[in-house]
Design a protein around this motif. Sequence first.
Motif, mmCIF file in Angstrom:
data_model
loop_
_atom_site.group_PDB
_atom_site.id
_atom_site.type_symbol
_atom_site.label_atom_id
_atom_site.label_comp_id
_atom_site.label_asym_id
_atom_site.label_seq_id
_atom_site.Cartn_x
_atom_site.Cartn_y
_atom_site.Cartn_z
ATOM 1 N N HIS A 47 14.519 5.323 -6.120
ATOM 2 C CA HIS A 47 13.397 5.465 -4.697
ATOM 3 C C HIS A 47 14.214 6.409 -3.710
ATOM 4 O O HIS A 47 15.644 6.081 -3.840
ATOM 5 N N PRO A 48 13.807 7.407 -3.462
ATOM 6 C CA PRO A 48 14.251 8.277 -2.531
ATOM 7 C C PRO A 48 15.561 7.742 -1.193
ATOM 8 O O PRO A 48 16.445 8.139 -0.775
ATOM 9 N N ALA A 49 14.239 6.378 -0.877
ATOM 10 C CA ALA A 49 14.619 5.799 0.779
ATOM 11 C C ALA A 49 15.054 4.324 -0.120
ATOM 12 O O ALA A 49 16.390 3.673 0.926
ATOM 13 N N HIS A 50 15.171 3.825 -0.964
ATOM 14 C CA HIS A 50 15.452 2.549 -0.869
ATOM 15 C C HIS A 50 16.174 2.165 -2.103
ATOM 16 O O HIS A 50 16.784 0.882 -2.476
ATOM 17 N N GLY A 51 16.303 3.431 -2.698
ATOM 18 C CA GLY A 51 18.183 3.691 -3.961
ATOM 19 C C GLY A 51 17.217 2.975 -5.431
ATOM 20 O O GLY A 51 16.032 4.059 -5.389
ATOM 21 N N LEU A 52 17.522 2.671 -6.384
ATOM 22 C CA LEU A 52 17.668 1.692 -7.465
ATOM 23 C C LEU A 52 16.626 0.580 -7.984
ATOM 24 O O LEU A 52 17.786 0.131 -7.489
ATOM 25 N N MET A 53 14.944 0.894 -7.390
ATOM 26 C CA MET A 53 14.371 -0.520 -8.030
ATOM 27 C C MET A 53 14.573 -1.207 -9.047
ATOM 28 O O MET A 53 14.420 0.431 -10.331
ATOM 29 N N LEU A 54 14.219 -2.356 -9.688
ATOM 30 C CA LEU A 54 13.917 -2.175 -10.410
ATOM 31 C C LEU A 54 12.876 -2.808 -10.915
ATOM 32 O O LEU A 54 11.562 -2.878 -9.855
ATOM 33 N N PRO A 55 12.542 -2.987 -12.103
ATOM 34 C CA PRO A 55 10.632 -3.280 -12.183
ATOM 35 C C PRO A 55 10.354 -4.091 -11.030
ATOM 36 O O PRO A 55 8.970 -4.236 -11.357
ATOM 37 N N GLU A 56 10.620 -5.132 -11.387
ATOM 38 C CA GLU A 56 9.653 -6.432 -11.013
ATOM 39 C C GLU A 56 9.421 -6.469 -9.349
ATOM 40 O O GLU A 56 8.542 -6.421 -8.702
ATOM 41 N N SER A 57 9.990 -5.268 -9.270
ATOM 42 C CA SER A 57 9.640 -4.957 -7.517
ATOM 43 C C SER A 57 8.579 -3.729 -7.740
ATOM 44 O O SER A 57 7.780 -3.062 -6.357
ATOM 45 N N PHE A 58 8.340 -2.925 -8.459
ATOM 46 C CA PHE A 58 6.435 -2.327 -8.402
ATOM 47 C C PHE A 58 5.609 -2.275 -9.368
ATOM 48 O O PHE A 58 5.050 -1.751 -9.924
ATOM 49 N N ILE A 59 6.929 -3.341 -10.886
ATOM 50 C CA ILE A 59 5.167 -2.795 -12.390
ATOM 51 C C ILE A 59 4.832 -3.739 -12.498
ATOM 52 O O ILE A 59 3.240 -2.814 -12.964
ATOM 53 N N ARG A 60 4.372 -4.008 -11.144
ATOM 54 C CA ARG A 60 3.264 -5.062 -10.824
ATOM 55 C C ARG A 60 2.061 -4.344 -10.230
ATOM 56 O O ARG A 60 0.679 -4.452 -11.153
ATOM 57 N N ILE A 61 2.991 -3.833 -9.298
ATOM 58 C CA ILE A 61 1.796 -2.955 -8.637
ATOM 59 C C ILE A 61 1.417 -2.128 -9.321
ATOM 60 O O ILE A 61 0.033 -1.540 -8.868
ATOM 61 N N ALA A 62 2.494 -1.275 -9.606
ATOM 62 C CA ALA A 62 2.144 -0.436 -10.574
ATOM 63 C C ALA A 62 0.944 -0.985 -12.197
ATOM 64 O O ALA A 62 0.068 0.103 -12.206
ATOM 65 N N PHE A 90 0.743 -1.668 0.377
ATOM 66 C CA PHE A 90 -0.179 0.094 0.429
ATOM 67 C C PHE A 90 0.387 1.173 0.209
ATOM 68 O O PHE A 90 0.631 2.335 -0.370
ATOM 69 N N VAL A 91 1.562 1.242 0.615
ATOM 70 C CA VAL A 91 3.035 2.065 0.963
ATOM 71 C C VAL A 91 3.531 2.413 -0.461
ATOM 72 O O VAL A 91 3.662 4.020 -0.685
ATOM 73 N N GLU A 129 3.831 5.614 -3.100
ATOM 74 C CA GLU A 129 5.279 6.439 -3.554
ATOM 75 C C GLU A 129 5.360 6.185 -5.241
ATOM 76 O O GLU A 129 5.381 7.608 -5.628
ATOM 77 N N LEU A 130 4.655 5.322 -5.434
ATOM 78 C CA LEU A 130 4.489 4.859 -6.472
ATOM 79 C C LEU A 130 4.155 6.458 -7.922
ATOM 80 O O LEU A 130 4.511 7.095 -8.827
ATOM 81 N N ARG A 131 2.317 6.355 -6.341
ATOM 82 C CA ARG A 131 1.568 7.634 -7.654
ATOM 83 C C ARG A 131 2.440 8.888 -7.207
ATOM 84 O O ARG A 131 2.651 10.049 -8.373
ATOM 85 N N ARG A 132 3.504 9.172 -6.875
ATOM 86 C CA ARG A 132 4.237 10.430 -6.305
ATOM 87 C C ARG A 132 5.764 10.596 -7.480
ATOM 88 O O ARG A 132 5.815 10.902 -7.890
ATOM 89 N N ALA A 133 5.982 9.609 -7.665
ATOM 90 C CA ALA A 133 7.413 9.124 -8.454
ATOM 91 C C ALA A 133 7.186 9.822 -9.690
ATOM 92 O O ALA A 133 7.786 10.699 -10.064
ATOM 93 N N LEU A 134 6.328 10.121 -10.446
ATOM 94 C CA LEU A 134 6.091 10.256 -11.914
ATOM 95 C C LEU A 134 6.594 12.117 -11.896
ATOM 96 O O LEU A 134 7.352 12.752 -12.045
ATOM 97 N N ASP A 135 5.886 12.895 -10.741
ATOM 98 C CA ASP A 135 5.799 14.028 -10.715
ATOM 99 C C ASP A 135 6.982 14.432 -10.117
ATOM 100 O O ASP A 135 7.475 15.427 -10.213
ATOM 101 N N ARG A 136 7.776 13.244 -9.535
ATOM 102 C CA ARG A 136 8.456 13.470 -8.769
ATOM 103 C C ARG A 136 10.216 13.248 -9.929
ATOM 104 O O ARG A 136 10.857 12.737 -9.120
ATOM 105 N N GLU A 137 9.809 12.796 -10.463
ATOM 106 C CA GLU A 137 10.910 12.908 -11.505
ATOM 107 C C GLU A 137 11.456 11.721 -11.038
ATOM 108 O O GLU A 137 12.945 11.253 -11.460
ATOM 109 N N GLU A 138 11.431 10.581 -10.456
ATOM 110 C CA GLU A 138 12.318 9.548 -9.811
ATOM 111 C C GLU A 138 12.465 7.948 -11.004
ATOM 112 O O GLU A 138 13.031 7.453 -10.778
ATOM 113 N N PHE A 139 11.275 8.299 -11.926
ATOM 114 C CA PHE A 139 12.023 7.037 -12.321
ATOM 115 C C PHE A 139 12.878 7.597 -14.062
ATOM 116 O O PHE A 139 12.995 8.742 -14.307
#
Length: 853
Positions: A626-641, A585-586, A590-600
Amino acid sequence: MNDADSKNAVNRSRDRNAFDSDNANLSTEELVRELQVYTDLYEFSPVGLFTLDDAGNIRSVNNTGASLLGRARPELVGVPFEQAVAEPSKGDFSVLLNDARTSQSKSACELTLISDSSRQLPVRIDALCCKEGTEYRLSVLDITKRKQSELALQRSEARYRRLFETAKDGIMIVEADSGAIAEVNPFLVDILGCKREALLGKTVWELGFFARIVPGASDFKAMQQKEYFHGDDLLLATVGGRDIPVEVVSNCYQSEQSSVVQFNIRDISIRKNAEQALLTSEEQCRTIVSNINEYVYSVRFEEGDITSVYHSPKCFDITGYTPDEYYRDPLLWFTMIHEEDRNLVVEFLNGIFAGLDHEPIRHRIIHKDGSVRWIVNNCAVQRQRRGDRLSITRLDGFILDITDIKRAEENIFFLAHHDPLTKLPNRSTLYERMEQVICAAQKSSRNVALLFLDIDGFKQINDSMGHDVGDRLLQSVAKRLSDCTRSCDVVSRLGGDEFVVMLWDCGETETTVVAEKVINAGFPVLGSNVTVTPSIGISVFPDDGRDYLTLLKHADIAMYHAKKSGGNNFQFFTHRLNEIAHERFVLEAELRRALDREEFVLYYQPKVDLSTGRFSGMEALIRWQHPAHGLMLPESFIRIAEESGLLTQISKWIIPTVCRQIQQWQQQGINSVSAAVNLSASFFQHPDFEETIEDSLLQTGIAPECLELELTEATIMSDPQRVLGSMAAMKALGLQLSIDDFGTGYSSLSYLKKLPVDKLKIDQSFIHNIARDADNAAVVRAVISIGRSMQLRVIAEGVENASQLAWLQAEGSEEAQGYYFSRPLPVAKMTALLKQRANFLHNPRGKTQSKTL
Ligand SMILES: Nc1nc2c(ncn2[C@@H]2O[C@@H]3COP(=O)(O)O[C@H]4[C@@H](O)[C@H](n5cnc6c(=O)[nH]c(N)nc65)O[C@@H]4COP(=O)(O)O[C@H]3[C@H]2O)c(=O)[nH]1
């Protein structure tokens, strides 16, 4: 002496001789008695007797005469009689005396006397002149009574005449014997429009006017048989040709010497017109009442009795009984009331009789055919005060058949509370039931289990086999679930392929039994030999939640994990699962905000042409800084996205970014560079998809061949028809298309033939131990062979070592991608690599190979 005088003298001497001869033999005593008789007769005669001298003075008067004039007898002697004569009659009196004297016979006249009390006294005076004209004898008769009755008669006659003349009915007197008209009043003359004279003397039947009242002599005679005749609806003809409706009353009576028939003829045009208007209006009302949907009725109450006054024909449609049946049995209505509604109706009627305000009542009746009908009865009450009691005299109302409305209401109610496809309770009903069940469970310290069930692969079945099959599958799931549960449990459908089962008084052990039963039951897809499986998440009250929403959320989390672990199983909720769900959920937030924050950021991995060892292209791969977790691979967020619907927004960023990057490289002199982009199924089917591609190409000006789209088999199979259309559109634009992860799905070759693709990308899972795993090797060989036969390029991904490369080269794979050549690189490093124009076959890991992802 003239002849008359001598005749009178002879008569008088004859009378005296007769008297003398009658009394000649009488004694004195007898004579005195005889004289007394005559004296009494004289005194008490009913007429006043006066003897006047030749000058008209009173010489003698009897008692009656004195009392007529109201004076004592002695007072009258010597008084001129003329004094008692009223002034207007004085002349007549003088003529009377003169006539008596000259005719020497009796003369008579009527005149008025004035009595002593000044009262006028009408009298008849008979005068006789005697004793050779020296004496007058007057007999005076009081005629007051006669005069009064004459006057009364005159007045009465005048009154009747006036009535006759002014009557507003036509009156006609006809001689009974002859039928001749004796008299007509002015009103009749007026109506007929002819002259009175034209009627008098004519027989009634010879005049056309009365042809329809008295057609002939025989009818006239027949009329007389009856004392009284009354005829309604007769017609009177008139001169103007107009027929007037009349009411005729005739009666026969004796008038003077003859018998007459009186006709009273009344013009009833106004009444007839009013009656006709009433009939017309009644007819209209009847037509309206007969044609309206309501059954109109009127019932009268009289001293405890009920009478049916009116029942419109519509009662037959609504109740099956005819108006006549209601008239015969006014209580019929009450027998029809549905047994369960009797009390309600009785209460309603009691309320009316108690004088309470009332609303229309809805209740059921049993139709004559036995069916149950819903009606609404709306009535108005007529009340009458009798003494100090106000009682009901009439009920007027209308009844509407609302059976269809009621059914529709019930249907709406059912639909509002049930799922129309499976007829199971829906989300809101489940909520209500759960609230009650939890309340009961709390009081009785029982467990309640909530099973959240989702069909594995339902979407694919629905999309590939059609919605009909999907619907029938859901119906059979509903049935199976109901079969696996008890009547105290609740099976409901939340929507889509999500079902929730509530098990009353079930702890973990009992729930496990039910869950296994459901899993083992399986759900066969009708018309095929496919059986689908469910994923079930379970939460139990009170341990996993004390309210419905918490229990549902926890069962959903558990189901998610059951699904993630391959489906076809069940998973009880645990707190660890909750933590995972929370983390997810968290991350989603964070994903929702990532685009605006240009984190991709995009990394690029080269693809190598195995015949030359040079770049054949590259694949863009997303990373999340990711500001806290560093560079994250797609497997940890692409499915949630993907699941949270964010991937479309992210894809809308990736495509123009890749195009701009190609443009920049081209601007730096690195020509003929192309990049592949991974496309999710959701974005490929999104309405903005084609526009995003076209805009990106247009804005950067790069050639369409520089952009390659990678679709997985799953994406294609998610909605083959639609994806095929979009692929054709992309191909028409000039883009390269390849099928990613080829071999992992279950795409049919017949479909593959129709796809406008350029390349097949062998999934890296087949490449890993290709030298040792014969099955994998067979698949790769097969793919290379398919590609060759269909003239598609084949690329192997996940090449990590030289032996893999050698095997692929030996089998004829045209391209390869993998860590052996290069890991995915950030833009700067990729730019450097491109500029090197490296030959990957000579220097597989390139000089720039470093810490990359
Ligand atoms: N073990 C091993 N791995 C290798 C080797 N060579 C390449 N890879 C990895 O294999 C994946 C290839 O991408 P994919 O199959 O499309 O699989 C991709 C793709 O399905 C998805 N993905 C990545 N980027 C995007 C994107 O921009 N859009 C979408 N929709 N999906 C993306 O995420 C998946 C994983 O991406 P990555 O983590 O970047 O992982 C990449 C890549 O780093 C190798 O020799 N050995």
